[in-house]
Design a protein around this motif. Structure first.
Motif: not given
Ligand code: CTP
Ligand code: CA
Length: 217
Positions: A106-126
């Motif tokens: 725990k540190s400052g009043e705000r915390l920003t998380l960076e997110l990256v896209k996951n694999v779309d399982i249905a799309f890839e197998l499609g």
């Protein structure tokens, strides 16, 4: 017949003690696994973290995974051999860009998380689905439900998509009941009333078996 089913949420780790997840219970996917097994099918159930026990049926092989990447690897391994694919999992769309090796302090009043896209399982197998394979997706929409669901059906090469209704209290996440509409690539629309997830699973399996049988006449 062989069936591949993804079920439950995925947990995307943030640090050694925290993750991003969602409220999916896995009940719908597990009910589908049991319903397909009842018809004599061999089921590969790829499950994210749930509080449900592995289904007891000897026809259901349950594989436990945590993340979307793990779920994709397990599903891809089972997909080629399966005649029917059912994507019932609530896969996290994004994961933390970095997994901290130590607990984040725990540190400052705000915390920003960076997110990256996951694999779309249905799309890839499609993309690798063969003509004789039958793919079922799920969608839960809050606006333009049918249009959004049909967009997913086309994009992910589903033969059928199960649209979960949020309109009625008691349908969806955290409930034992669901109200669904089945939309198919050929334009067919089948609406069902509010019922238990077990009955919804039987309805879905009935329609899938009917469509597969119709292909062979
Ligand atoms: N799905 C998947 N892998 C993902 C995301 C979704 O296999 N990374 C599958 C789900 O299991 C479901 C279908 O795709 O069968 C639709 O999921 P949904 O979350 O509604 O679609 P998204 O494409 O993620 O779109 P959005 O969340 O923006 O509505
Ligand atoms: Ca999503």
């Amino acid at each position: 017949m062989r069936v591949l089913i993804t079920a439950g949420p995925t947990y995307e780790p943030l640090d050694p003690v925290r993750f991003l997840g969602n409220h999916s219970t896995g009940k719908m996917g597990y009910a589908l696994a049991e319903a397909f097994a009842e018809t004599g099918a061999e089921v590969a159930l790829i499950s994210g973290p749930t509080s449900l026990p592995d289904p007891a049926s000897s026809r259901i092989l349950t594989t436990r995974v945590q993340t979307a990447a793990e779920m994709y690897a397990a599903a891809a391994a089972a997909a080629r051999l399966a005649d029917v694919w059912v994507f019932a999992a609530a896969v996290a769309d994004y994961r933390p860009a970095e997994v901290a090796t130590q607990k984040i302090k725990k540190s400052g009043e705000r915390l920003t998380l960076e997110l990256v896209k996951n694999v779309d399982i249905a799309f890839e197998l499609g993309k690798i689905k063969r003509a004789e394979q039958f793919s079922v997706g799920f969608a839960l929409e809050t606006e333009d439900e049918q249009a959004h669901a049909l967009g997913k059906l086309a994009r992910k090469n589903f033969d059928l998509i199960v649209l979960n209704s949020l309109r009625d209290a008691g349908a969806g996440f955290r409930y034992d009941t669901n109200q669904v509409t089945l939309l198919e690539a050929d334009g067919r629309v089948t609406a069902f009333g509010l019922k238990s997830k077990t009955s919804v699973a039987l309805d879905i399996v009935g329609v899938v078996l009917d469509r597969l049988a119709a292909r062979h006449v």
